[in-house]
Design a protein around this motif. Structure first.
Motif, PDB file in Angstrom:
ATOM      1  N   SER A 772       0.831  -1.202   0.000  1.00 41.94           N
ATOM      2  CA  SER A 772       0.000   0.000   0.000  1.00 41.94           C
ATOM      3  C   SER A 772       0.863   1.247   0.000  1.00 41.94           C
ATOM      4  CB  SER A 772      -0.921  -0.003   1.222  1.00 41.94           C
ATOM      5  OG  SER A 772      -1.765  -1.135   1.208  1.00 41.94           O
ATOM      6  N   ALA A 773       1.983   1.248   0.702  1.00 41.19           N
ATOM      7  CA  ALA A 773       2.817   2.443   0.796  1.00 41.19           C
ATOM      8  C   ALA A 773       3.485   2.755  -0.520  1.00 41.19           C
ATOM      9  CB  ALA A 773       3.863   2.264   1.888  1.00 41.19           C
ATOM     10  N   THR A 774       3.730   1.742  -1.320  1.00 39.76           N
ATOM     11  CA  THR A 774       4.385   2.004  -2.615  1.00 39.76           C
ATOM     12  C   THR A 774       3.409   2.318  -3.737  1.00 39.76           C
ATOM     13  OG1 THR A 774       4.350  -0.366  -3.117  1.00 39.76           O
ATOM     14  CG2 THR A 774       6.324   0.499  -2.015  1.00 39.76           C
ATOM     15  N   ALA A 775       2.101   2.259  -3.479  1.00 38.35           N
ATOM     16  CA  ALA A 775       1.106   2.457  -4.548  1.00 38.35           C
ATOM     17  C   ALA A 775       0.936   3.912  -4.921  1.00 38.35           C
ATOM     18  CB  ALA A 775      -0.248   1.872  -4.130  1.00 38.35           C
ATOM     19  N   SER A 776       1.090   4.819  -3.934  1.00 39.28           N
ATOM     20  CA  SER A 776       0.886   6.239  -4.241  1.00 39.28           C
ATOM     21  C   SER A 776       1.596   7.084  -3.198  1.00 39.28           C
ATOM     22  CB  SER A 776      -0.611   6.580  -4.256  1.00 39.28           C
ATOM     23  OG  SER A 776      -1.111   6.660  -2.932  1.00 39.28           O
ATOM     24  N   PRO A 777       1.949   8.323  -3.528  1.00 40.68           N
ATOM     25  CA  PRO A 777       2.581   9.217  -2.547  1.00 40.68           C
ATOM     26  C   PRO A 777       1.711   9.434  -1.305  1.00 40.68           C
ATOM     27  CG  PRO A 777       2.834  10.086  -4.748  1.00 40.68           C
ATOM     28  CD  PRO A 777       1.903   8.918  -4.857  1.00 40.68           C
ATOM     29  N   PHE A 778       0.385   9.407  -1.512  1.00 39.38           N
ATOM     30  CA  PHE A 778      -0.498   9.633  -0.366  1.00 39.38           C
ATOM     31  C   PHE A 778      -0.311   8.527   0.663  1.00 39.38           C
ATOM     32  CE2 PHE A 778      -4.468   8.769   1.832  1.00 39.38           C
ATOM     33  CZ  PHE A 778      -4.805  10.018   2.353  1.00 39.38           C
ATOM     34  N   PHE A 779      -0.380   7.293   0.237  1.00 34.93           N
ATOM     35  CA  PHE A 779      -0.270   6.197   1.196  1.00 34.93           C
ATOM     36  C   PHE A 779       1.181   6.031   1.691  1.00 34.93           C
ATOM     37  CE2 PHE A 779      -4.327   5.017  -0.742  1.00 34.93           C
ATOM     38  CZ  PHE A 779      -5.057   4.695   0.380  1.00 34.93           C
ATOM     39  N   ARG A 780       2.166   6.419   0.893  1.00 31.18           N
ATOM     40  CA  ARG A 780       3.537   6.345   1.384  1.00 31.18           C
ATOM     41  C   ARG A 780       3.739   7.317   2.540  1.00 31.18           C
ATOM     42  NH1 ARG A 780       5.834   6.349  -3.103  1.00 31.18           N
ATOM     43  NH2 ARG A 780       6.103   8.599  -3.412  1.00 31.18           N
ATOM     44  N   ALA A 781       3.173   8.523   2.415  1.00 27.95           N
ATOM     45  CA  ALA A 781       3.289   9.483   3.514  1.00 27.95           C
ATOM     46  C   ALA A 781       2.448   9.056   4.709  1.00 27.95           C
ATOM     47  CB  ALA A 781       2.866  10.868   3.030  1.00 27.95           C
ATOM     48  N   LEU A 782       1.314   8.420   4.425  1.00 26.90           N
ATOM     49  CA  LEU A 782       0.403   8.047   5.517  1.00 26.90           C
ATOM     50  C   LEU A 782       0.923   6.844   6.299  1.00 26.90           C
ATOM     51  CD1 LEU A 782      -2.448   8.560   6.809  1.00 26.90           C
ATOM     52  CD2 LEU A 782      -3.326   6.822   5.219  1.00 26.90           C
ATOM     53  N   LEU A 783       1.456   5.859   5.605  1.00 26.83           N
ATOM     54  CA  LEU A 783       1.797   4.599   6.253  1.00 26.83           C
ATOM     55  C   LEU A 783       3.289   4.449   6.552  1.00 26.83           C
ATOM     56  CD1 LEU A 783      -0.438   2.205   4.100  1.00 26.83           C
ATOM     57  CD2 LEU A 783      -0.965   3.245   6.319  1.00 26.83           C
ATOM     58  N   ALA A 784       4.137   5.216   5.873  1.00 27.74           N
ATOM     59  CA  ALA A 784       5.581   5.057   6.110  1.00 27.74           C
ATOM     60  C   ALA A 784       6.239   6.356   6.526  1.00 27.74           C
ATOM     61  CB  ALA A 784       6.249   4.523   4.843  1.00 27.74           C
ATOM     62  N   HIS A 811      -6.391  -1.982  -6.245  1.00 29.75           N
ATOM     63  CA  HIS A 811      -5.336  -1.239  -6.936  1.00 29.75           C
ATOM     64  C   HIS A 811      -4.089  -1.107  -6.073  1.00 29.75           C
ATOM     65  CE1 HIS A 811      -3.964   1.525 -10.091  1.00 29.75           C
ATOM     66  NE2 HIS A 811      -3.422   2.265  -9.104  1.00 29.75           N
ATOM     67  N   LEU A 812      -4.268  -0.931  -4.725  1.00 26.98           N
ATOM     68  CA  LEU A 812      -3.118  -0.787  -3.843  1.00 26.98           C
ATOM     69  C   LEU A 812      -2.247  -2.037  -3.838  1.00 26.98           C
ATOM     70  CD1 LEU A 812      -4.690   1.064  -0.769  1.00 26.98           C
ATOM     71  CD2 LEU A 812      -3.273   2.034  -2.577  1.00 26.98           C
ATOM     72  N   HIS A 813      -2.844  -3.178  -4.127  1.00 25.01           N
ATOM     73  CA  HIS A 813      -2.087  -4.426  -4.070  1.00 25.01           C
ATOM     74  C   HIS A 813      -1.693  -4.924  -5.459  1.00 25.01           C
ATOM     75  CE1 HIS A 813      -3.866  -4.218  -0.057  1.00 25.01           C
ATOM     76  NE2 HIS A 813      -2.843  -5.015   0.349  1.00 25.01           N
ATOM     77  N   GLY A 814      -1.750  -4.045  -6.448  1.00 28.31           N
ATOM     78  CA  GLY A 814      -1.206  -4.357  -7.758  1.00 28.31           C
ATOM     79  C   GLY A 814      -2.180  -4.908  -8.761  1.00 28.31           C
ATOM     80  N   CYS A 815      -3.476  -4.986  -8.459  1.00 31.70           N
ATOM     81  CA  CYS A 815      -4.462  -5.487  -9.442  1.00 31.70           C
ATOM     82  C   CYS A 815      -4.664  -4.459 -10.548  1.00 31.70           C
ATOM     83  CB  CYS A 815      -5.791  -5.782  -8.763  1.00 31.70           C
ATOM     84  SG  CYS A 815      -5.751  -7.180  -7.634  1.00 31.70           S
ATOM     85  N   ARG A 816      -4.531  -4.897 -11.809  1.00 34.41           N
ATOM     86  CA  ARG A 816      -4.758  -4.041 -12.963  1.00 34.41           C
ATOM     87  C   ARG A 816      -5.633  -4.819 -13.956  1.00 34.41           C
ATOM     88  NH1 ARG A 816      -2.785  -1.543  -9.593  1.00 34.41           N
ATOM     89  NH2 ARG A 816      -1.023  -0.056  -9.671  1.00 34.41           N
ATOM     90  N   GLY A 817      -6.843  -4.372 -14.101  1.00 35.59           N
ATOM     91  CA  GLY A 817      -7.744  -5.033 -15.040  1.00 35.59           C
ATOM     92  C   GLY A 817      -8.336  -6.316 -14.526  1.00 35.59           C
ATOM     93  N   CYS A 818      -8.454  -6.460 -13.207  1.00 28.95           N
ATOM     94  CA  CYS A 818      -9.048  -7.686 -12.673  1.00 28.95           C
ATOM     95  C   CYS A 818     -10.562  -7.627 -12.628  1.00 28.95           C
ATOM     96  CB  CYS A 818      -8.493  -7.966 -11.284  1.00 28.95           C
ATOM     97  SG  CYS A 818      -9.020  -6.750 -10.034  1.00 28.95           S
TER      98      CYS A 818
END
Length: 940
Positions: A772-784, A811-818
């Motif tokens: 989740s922290a690597t998915a977007s800058p928002f979650f990287r700042a929030l969780l790490a 999406h946070l866990h890498g699903c694309r087009g599932c």
């Protein structure tokens, strides 16, 4: 005062006994010396003055058998003279008649004694007996049962015999009165005609001088005119002329009323003989004068006589010279006024005025008297729809009157004619040959050298299709005398092809020009023929654009061409071709959206009545070919030097409405890239059209035209795009990718989740902190980062519903087009604003997940702009305000493979969704037209 002493004549039985005795013994009888009268005379006098006139007296007289001896008495009197078969209308007076003229006049009371003789002479007594007996019979014949009984007993022949033999005015008067009463029954009327009474009554008209006798004779003739056959018989036996001559002699008021009432009956369905006799008798002038008579009955009857006479062409010129045109127009104008009568009373006058249009002299009088305005008022009146076809046929008479045509055009005739082409007007009443124009009598004129003007007229008629060749036209030709259809082929020749539905429904035909009579195809001349002929005449003006190149006129012509059950008249096609080939009409076609209308109606099959519904209307091949041909004609005009100047002037210097109309029309009629690029792109015509989409529509089909115009322009800009290949759906939505988030949802996930997100609903969703922290800058700042959530195992996510949070976790866990992004999108037909899809899109933007935003937008486009989506979904998608979705909506609306109706409905939805904020829509449509890619892949 003592009551009068009763007499024998007070008894009906006594009177009947005297009558029976006289009928059996003769007309003489003994004389009563006390009263100087015969008992028969006293009995007849009592029957006439007391018994028959009493209440119920006629019925009692008939029930007691009084009619039989009364008729027998009359037969004895008739036997005193020659039989009807032996004395004609010109025979000498009989001996009885001569004796009667020497005797005293009859009286209703006892005959006074004479100084020279003690008793009346036998002829005088006979005359008095006839007077009394005929008076009784005439009174009895006012009752229907008595008329039947008299006819059964053969009384009609006795009356005709007396009419022939006894020429005294009083006898003629009472005999005519009895015959007139009998003629009130149709059966008796026929018997009177068969007995030969008509020539005798006509003779009485010329010989009699007494007004009352003439009134009785005139009334009898009027009652004898109870059917068309009897009216024709009366006219053929000369009954009309003496009536007209009496009317011309200015008789007393009572006789005048009787005469006009009789002429009214005789002129119903006016025959040629009736019209000729009335004209020869000098009755036209007096009738016109009586039209202003102070007595209403005389005035109305006279006007109807004049109207009936118009059915005969031979009398209409003389009627017009006598002032009949002005009289009939004035009366029709009065009846159509605020205090006038109903439509039923106007009908004969409308018919008469229309018939008067068939002669040039009457047309001139009618035009000068304001008749054109009156006829136009009838065409505008929906209550007069039953007469519209007749009025239009009458206006054909003004076909070559340039002044009248200009006046009619100024009064608005052209749109009314166009409306007549496919209207529901009543059927036109067929007129007989005798109603044809008297400008061209039936007698053929001798062969004469043809003048140059006639040769020129003949050439023009052939070129316009009014005739097939020179042999079809003679100097006696007129517009309303169309050439008859060609005769059937001889048995040895090949038979003609089977006629189509149009030929079967049209009684008259015109032949197509340029072919021999044997090879010509018949041109239909049905209910629309007069209107098309007038429209064709208007279209031949140097500049017919002001009248014919208007929305009502074009709609009428196109409705006729496409709505005709059979092949339409070639004249309608020639009118359209003539207008589109006239350079003077080019600007009018642009201003009135005429070119767009031609394409929509003929090429695409969308009429104004079909919009905005999605009603299917198959496009016939011949209609499409006609539309393409007409647009090609306009293209030739537009790309000529004159057309380029006219279009440039409209676009740069015209009114705001003209500039928009020009920009919209250019893609339909301009094929030169240098021309449309300069006008639409370099000089701002395209942006002008796009900015007008959100303004009030200047035409009911404006948005349909605009969508079609933008689509055509897109094809001009990018001609390599195949219209059969719409944009495809992304492959990742067709074949979902493996889901990477599912292993965290099982009972024993490996690896185990080290984080849970807490939703407002209390639902906990497992997650991996590192992913989740690597998915977007928002979650990287929030969780790490240094926030408290970095140390928490249960992190709250505010303002998210489970359905909106589901694609985010995937999406946070890498699903694309599932396929997770399809979950929050509602099905087509449900609003997107306020839905979980909008919530997910807002959250993706808030959490800085642009890839998820794009995937969610693709999911929205897949569901709402895909194969199962409709034009109503385009506006819903546009309301989300997402730039990429706006571009997708514009591409869907202007897609090359899109149905024209759906494209237009989609544009309507886009305009409604854009509201006052039209900037994004304008830019998106501009980018699509210009072929500029905006953002991500284009969904179907």
């Amino acid at each position: 005062m003592a009551a009068a002493k009763p007499t024998l004549t007070d008894s009906l039985s006594f009177c009947l006994a005297q009558l029976t005795a006289a009928a059996g013994e003769g007309l003489g009888g003994g004389k009563d010396t006390a009263t100087n009268e015969t008992p028969l005379g006293r009995a007849l006098l009592a029957l006439r003055t007391r018994h028959v006139k009493a209440a119920g007296g006629i019925e009692r007289f008939r029930a007691r058998g009084g009619l039989r001896p009364l008729l027998a008495l009359l037969r004895r009197a008739a036997a005193a003279g020659p039989a009807p078969s032996q004395a004609g209308s010109g025979s000498a007076p009989s001996s009885v008649e001569s004796a009667i003229y020497d005797g005293p006049a009859p009286s209703s009371g006892p005959a006074p004694s004479s100084a020279s003789s003690s008793s009346p002479s036998p002829p005088a007594r006979l005359r008095k007996t006839l007077d009394l007996a005929l008076s009784i019979l005439a009174n009895c014949c006012t009752e229907g049962a008595c008329r039947t009984e008299v006819r059964r007993l053969g009384g009609i022949l006795s009356l005709v015999t007396i009419l022939q033999c006894v020429k005294t005015d009083s006898i003629q008067n009472r005999t005519a009165r009895a015959l007139g009463n009998l003629a009130m029954e149709p059966e008796s009327c026929g018997d009177i005609h068969s007995a030969g009474a008509v020539p005798l009554l006509v003779e009485s008209l010329t010989a009699c001088q007494d007004s009352q006798c003439l009134q009785s004779v005139v009334r009898a003739l009027r009652n004898l005119a109870d059917s068309p056959q009897h009216r024709l018989a009366l006219a053929q036996q000369g009954a009309v002329r003496p009536l007209a001559e009496l009317l011309a002699a200015a008789p007393d008021p009572a006789l005048t009323l009787a005469l006009v009432r009789a002429l009214l009956e005789l002129s119903r369905g006016c025959s040629r003989a009736c019209a000729e006799q009335l004209s020869l008798g000098g009755g036209l002038g007096p009738l016109v004068s009586l039209a202003s008579h102070p007595k209403k009955a005389v005035r109305e009857a006279t006007i109807l006589i004049l109207a009936n006479l118009c059915a005969q062409g031979l009398v209409r010129p003389a009627l017009g010279n006598a002032g009949g045109v002005e009289v009939l127009l004035g009366e029709l104008r009065r009846r159509r006024g605020p205090n006038g009568a109903g439509p039923a009373s106007q009908q004969p006058l409308v018919r008469a005025v229309c018939l008067l249009c068939r002669e040039a002299i009457n047309r001139a009088r009618l035009r000068d008297a304001g008749g054109l305005e009156l006829l136009m008022g009838l065409l505008r009146d929906p209550r007069a729809s039953a007469w519209h076809l007749r009025v239009v046929a009458a206006l054909v008479g003004f076909l070559y009157d340039t002044g009248a045509l200009g006046r009619l055009q100024a009064l608005g005739l052209v749109p009314l004619l166009a409306g007549q082409l496919c209207g529901d007007a009543g059927d036109e009443e067929e007129e007989g040959r005798e109603a044809a124009s008297w400008d061209f009598p039936e007698e053929r004129t001798p062969e004469r050298a043809e003048a140059g003007s006639f040769r020129s007229l003949r050439s023009w008629l052939i070129s316009e299709g009014y005739a097939a060749g020179p042999g079809d036209i003679s100097p006696d030709w007129s517009p309303e005398r169309c050439p008859p259809p060609p005769p059937p082929p001889e048995p040895a020749e090949p038979t003609s092809p089977t006629l189509g539905p149009a030929s079967l429904r049209t009684p008259r035909t015109l032949r197509t020009p340029g072919r021999s009579p044997a090879a010509t195809s018949e041109e239909p001349w049905g209910r629309e023929g007069p209107a098309l002929l007038l429209l064709s005449r208007f279209s031949q003006a140097p500049d017919p654009s002001g009248a014919l190149v208007t929305s009502p006129a074009l709609c009428g012509l196109l409705a006729y061409v496409t709505g005709s059950p059979g092949p339409p008249s070639p004249r309608a096609l020639r009118i359209l071709a003539r207008l589109t080939c006239n350079p003077a009409c080019l600007e009018a076609f642009v201003r009135s959206y005429g070119a767009a209308l031609l394409r929509a109606w003929l090429v695409l099959g969308v009429a104004p009545d079909d919009w905005p519904t999605l009603r299917a209307r198959p496009v016939r091949r011949q209609h499409r070919e006609l539309g393409e041909m007409l647009l090609q004609n306009l293209t030739v005009q537009a790309e000529s030097p004159f057309g380029v100047g006219a279009l440039t002037h409209l676009l740069l210097s015209g009114s705001p409405e003209d500039r928009v109309a020009c920009a919209l029309t250019l893609p339909f009629i301009c094929r030169k890239p240098s021309l449309w690029r300069r006008l639409l792109l370099d000089q701002g015509g395209l942006r002008l059209l796009l900015s007008a989409l959100t303004r009030p529509a200047p035409h009911p089909l404006f948005l349909f035209f605009a969508a079609d115009s933008l689509s055509c322009l897109q094809g001009l800009v990018s001609p390599t795009v195949s219209p059969a290949l719409p944009p495809t759906i992304p492959l990742d939505l067709d074949a979902p990718s493996p889901c990477l988030y599912e292993h965290l949802l099982g009972p024993a996930p490996i690896p185990a989740p080290d984080l849970h997100f807490l939703l407002d609903s209390g639902l906990r969703l497992p997650a991996q902190r590192a992913a989740s922290a690597t998915a977007s800058p928002f979650f990287r700042a929030l969780l790490a980062g240094s926030f408290a959530e970095a140390q928490m195992d249960l992190v709250p996510l505010r303002g998210l519903s489970p359905s909106a949070a589901w694609p985010i976790l995937h999406h946070l866990h890498g699903c694309r087009g599932c396929g997770a992004t399809l979950g929050p999108v509602p099905p087509p037909g449900q609003p997107l604003l306020g839905s979980e899809a909008e919530e997910a899109l807002e959250a993706a933007g808030r959490f800085l997940l642009p890839g998820l935003e794009e995937e969610l937008e693709e999911a929205v486009g897949h569901i709402h702009l895909g194969p199962h989506g409709g034009p109503e979904s385009v506006g819903e998608v546009f309301r989300l305000g997402r730039p990429r979705l706006v571009a997708h909506c514009a591409r869907w609306a202007l897609g090359p493979g899109q149905c024209p109706r759906k494209r237009a409905l989609a544009l309507v939805g886009l305009v409604e969704a854009a509201g006052e904020e039209a900037g994004p829509l304008t830019e998106a449509l501009l980018a699509v037209v210009m072929g500029v890619e905006l953002g991500a892949r284009v969904p179907a």
